[in-house]
Design an enzyme around this catalytic site. Structure first.
Site, PDB file in Angstrom:
ATOM      1  CG  ASP A   1      -2.178   0.798   1.113  1.00  0.00           C
ATOM      2  OD1 ASP A   1      -2.083   2.019   0.857  1.00  0.00           O
ATOM      3  OD2 ASP A   1      -3.272   0.223   1.248  1.00  0.00           O
TER       4      ASP A   1
ATOM      5  CG  ASP B   1       2.037   4.470  -6.625  1.00  0.00           C
ATOM      6  OD1 ASP B   1       1.043   3.976  -7.216  1.00  0.00           O
ATOM      7  OD2 ASP B   1       2.357   5.666  -6.714  1.00  0.00           O
ATOM      8  CB  VAL B   2      -1.240  -0.360  -7.709  1.00  0.00           C
ATOM      9  CG1 VAL B   2      -1.385  -1.214  -6.464  1.00  0.00           C
ATOM     10  CG2 VAL B   2      -2.250   0.782  -7.749  1.00  0.00           C
TER      11      VAL B   2
ATOM     12  CG  ASN C   1      -8.435  -4.243  -1.900  1.00  0.00           C
ATOM     13  OD1 ASN C   1      -9.657  -4.291  -1.851  1.00  0.00           O
ATOM     14  ND2 ASN C   1      -7.725  -3.436  -1.105  1.00  0.00           N
TER      15      ASN C   1
ATOM     16  CE1 TYR D   1     -14.074   3.169  -7.601  1.00  0.00           C
ATOM     17  CE2 TYR D   1     -16.381   2.736  -8.139  1.00  0.00           C
ATOM     18  CZ  TYR D   1     -15.233   2.443  -7.405  1.00  0.00           C
ATOM     19  OH  TYR D   1     -15.248   1.407  -6.487  1.00  0.00           O
TER      20      TYR D   1
ATOM     21  CE  LYS E   1     -12.919  -0.094  -8.589  1.00  0.00           C
ATOM     22  NZ  LYS E   1     -11.864  -0.929  -7.985  1.00  0.00           N
TER      23      LYS E   1
ATOM     24  CB  ILE F   1     -18.192  -2.256   1.362  1.00  0.00           C
ATOM     25  CG1 ILE F   1     -18.542  -3.185   0.184  1.00  0.00           C
ATOM     26  CG2 ILE F   1     -17.692  -3.044   2.575  1.00  0.00           C
ATOM     27  CD1 ILE F   1     -19.605  -4.229   0.449  1.00  0.00           C
TER      28      ILE F   1
ATOM     29  CB  THR G   1     -14.293   0.563   3.501  1.00  0.00           C
ATOM     30  OG1 THR G   1     -14.568   1.409   2.371  1.00  0.00           O
ATOM     31  CG2 THR G   1     -14.757  -0.855   3.220  1.00  0.00           C
TER      32      THR G   1
ATOM     33  CB  THR H   1     -18.206   4.303   1.653  1.00  0.00           C
ATOM     34  OG1 THR H   1     -18.019   3.352   2.705  1.00  0.00           O
ATOM     35  CG2 THR H   1     -17.984   3.611   0.319  1.00  0.00           C
TER      36      THR H   1
HETATM   37  P1  NAD Z   1     -10.247   2.113   1.172  1.00  0.00           P
HETATM   38  O1  NAD Z   1     -10.053   3.508   0.692  1.00  0.00           O
HETATM   39  O2  NAD Z   1     -10.722   1.921   2.558  1.00  0.00           O
HETATM   40  O3  NAD Z   1      -8.909   1.271   0.935  1.00  0.00           O
HETATM   41  C1  NAD Z   1      -8.251   1.338  -0.301  1.00  0.00           C
HETATM   42  C2  NAD Z   1      -6.766   1.184  -0.081  1.00  0.00           C
HETATM   43  O4  NAD Z   1      -6.125   1.344  -1.363  1.00  0.00           O
HETATM   44  C3  NAD Z   1      -6.186   2.262   0.857  1.00  0.00           C
HETATM   45  O5  NAD Z   1      -5.429   1.657   1.870  1.00  0.00           O
HETATM   46  C4  NAD Z   1      -5.332   3.112  -0.076  1.00  0.00           C
HETATM   47  O6  NAD Z   1      -4.188   3.666   0.550  1.00  0.00           O
HETATM   48  C5  NAD Z   1      -4.947   2.093  -1.138  1.00  0.00           C
HETATM   49  N1  NAD Z   1      -4.475   2.760  -2.357  1.00  0.00           N
HETATM   50  C6  NAD Z   1      -4.988   3.826  -2.990  1.00  0.00           C
HETATM   51  N2  NAD Z   1      -4.190   4.195  -4.020  1.00  0.00           N
HETATM   52  C7  NAD Z   1      -3.158   3.317  -4.039  1.00  0.00           C
HETATM   53  C8  NAD Z   1      -2.019   3.143  -4.864  1.00  0.00           C
HETATM   54  N3  NAD Z   1      -1.747   3.997  -5.867  1.00  0.00           N
HETATM   55  N4  NAD Z   1      -1.181   2.127  -4.600  1.00  0.00           N
HETATM   56  C9  NAD Z   1      -1.421   1.283  -3.564  1.00  0.00           C
HETATM   57  N5  NAD Z   1      -2.466   1.387  -2.741  1.00  0.00           N
HETATM   58  C10 NAD Z   1      -3.330   2.395  -2.978  1.00  0.00           C
HETATM   59  O7  NAD Z   1     -11.237   1.424   0.139  1.00  0.00           O
HETATM   60  P2  NAD Z   1     -12.120   0.074   0.183  1.00  0.00           P
HETATM   61  O8  NAD Z   1     -13.518   0.482   0.297  1.00  0.00           O
HETATM   62  O9  NAD Z   1     -11.520  -0.908   1.134  1.00  0.00           O
HETATM   63  O10 NAD Z   1     -11.904  -0.385  -1.326  1.00  0.00           O
HETATM   64  C11 NAD Z   1     -11.140  -1.514  -1.720  1.00  0.00           C
HETATM   65  C12 NAD Z   1     -11.471  -1.797  -3.186  1.00  0.00           C
HETATM   66  O11 NAD Z   1     -12.869  -2.098  -3.297  1.00  0.00           O
HETATM   67  C13 NAD Z   1     -11.227  -0.623  -4.123  1.00  0.00           C
HETATM   68  O12 NAD Z   1     -10.734  -1.097  -5.362  1.00  0.00           O
HETATM   69  C14 NAD Z   1     -12.619  -0.041  -4.305  1.00  0.00           C
HETATM   70  O13 NAD Z   1     -12.755   0.669  -5.513  1.00  0.00           O
HETATM   71  C15 NAD Z   1     -13.452  -1.292  -4.282  1.00  0.00           C
HETATM   72  N6  NAD Z   1     -14.861  -1.086  -3.961  1.00  0.00           N
HETATM   73  C16 NAD Z   1     -15.224  -0.450  -2.818  1.00  0.00           C
HETATM   74  C17 NAD Z   1     -16.569  -0.298  -2.516  1.00  0.00           C
HETATM   75  C18 NAD Z   1     -17.051   0.366  -1.250  1.00  0.00           C
HETATM   76  O14 NAD Z   1     -18.244   0.684  -1.160  1.00  0.00           O
HETATM   77  N7  NAD Z   1     -16.211   0.584  -0.252  1.00  0.00           N
HETATM   78  C19 NAD Z   1     -17.539  -0.777  -3.412  1.00  0.00           C
HETATM   79  C20 NAD Z   1     -17.128  -1.416  -4.570  1.00  0.00           C
HETATM   80  C21 NAD Z   1     -15.772  -1.560  -4.835  1.00  0.00           C
END
Ligand code: NAD
Length: 250
Positions: free
Chosen positions: A36, A62-63, A89, A155, A159, A188, A190, A193
């Protein structure tokens, strides 16, 4: 234990769903590399779930960076001997109309959410081949399946790209025992959101679209990811696992 002896790399694992998956994978017998850009959160997560010198390690990843992916995959292999599982993720959200979206907004979101998945897959595959197979789980969204006015085009496009990239990769590598599937969470609870969930108007709109009547929790998604990571899903590739409380069923 469902992941006994396996080695997993989880991008964006410092918080949110990725952090929950890191903990769950560890409990199921895997060795886990958490990658991360949030270094302090990632290091303290690893400390809390595995302790010093345990079966989990944090790497700065950094992805969008090829060098970071190479280093993360190398860390998994040099520390734990191989790589069996990759959870792509990491992701960021975006909002605003198309006219409000700048080229910089577009590039940033596409780079993290879509290019990041490509790069992770690209660097994981050679090691999975050496391990005799593997499982890649790409986290898309219900918003990679259907449109939503309140979400942003970068976004949704990113996706959607993850969804089809998954099928392309699944077909290319099936003969080598490397499975690739996408997961499509709905809303979700987290950190991603958090701000919008605490806005009563937004919350009401979101809940009105979720037949099960609640936001999902990280564990709702993590158990689906665990299934795809484990050998229980050995006949599953190129599929889309929707975990959205019924959002896309309507
Ligand atoms: P979150 O923001 O709580 O966690 C995401 C993590 O990704 C963070 O720790 C962040 O630092 C990391 N990140 C961001 N940019 C980065 C980069 N360039 N390199 C490495 N790490 C990086 O989000 P979440 O809700 O846990 O989401 C996880 C995944 O699920 C994401 O892909 C998100 O799009 C997807 N998602 C989330 C939801 C939701 O409602 N929370 C719904 C559908 C999909």
């Amino acid at each position: 234990m469902r992941l006994q002896g396996k080695v997993a790399l989880i991008s964006g694992g410092s918080r949110g769903m990725g952090a929950f998956e890191a903990d769950l994978f560890l409990k199921e017998g895997a060795k886990v590399v958490v990658g991360d850009v949030r270094e302090d959160e990632g290091r303290s997560l690893v400390q809390s779930i595995a302790g010093d010198g345990g079966d989990a390690v944090f790497v700065r990843l950094d992805v969008t960076s090829e060098e970071d992916w190479q280093a993360a995959v190398n860390e998994a292999v040099s520390r734990y001997g191989k790589l069996d599982i990759l959870v792509n993720n990491a992701g960021v959200s975006a909002r605003g109309s198309i006219e409000e979206t700048t080229v910089e907004d577009w590039d940033r979101v596409m780079n993290i959410n879509a290019k990041g998945v490509f790069l992770g897959t690209r660097y994981a595959i050679p090691e999975m081949r050496k391990a005799g197979g593997g499982s890649i789980i790409n986290i898309s969204s219900q918003l990679g399946l259907v449109g939503m006015k309140e979400s942003g085009a970068p976004y949704q496009s990113s996706k959607g790209a993850v969804r089809l990239f998954t099928k392309s990769a699944a077909i290319q590598y099936a003969s080598e025992g490397i499975r690739v599937n996408s997961v499509h969470p709905g809303p979700i609870a987290t950190p991603m959101t958090e701000a919008r969930r605490s806005d009563p108007a937004v919350r009401e709109v979101m809940l009105s679209r979720i037949p099960l009547g609640r936001y999902g929790e990280s564990e709702d998604v993590a158990y689906g990811v665990l299934y795809l990571a484990s050998d229980e899903s050995s006949f599953v590739t190129g599929s889309e696992l929707v975990i959205d409380g019924g959002w896309t069923a309507q």
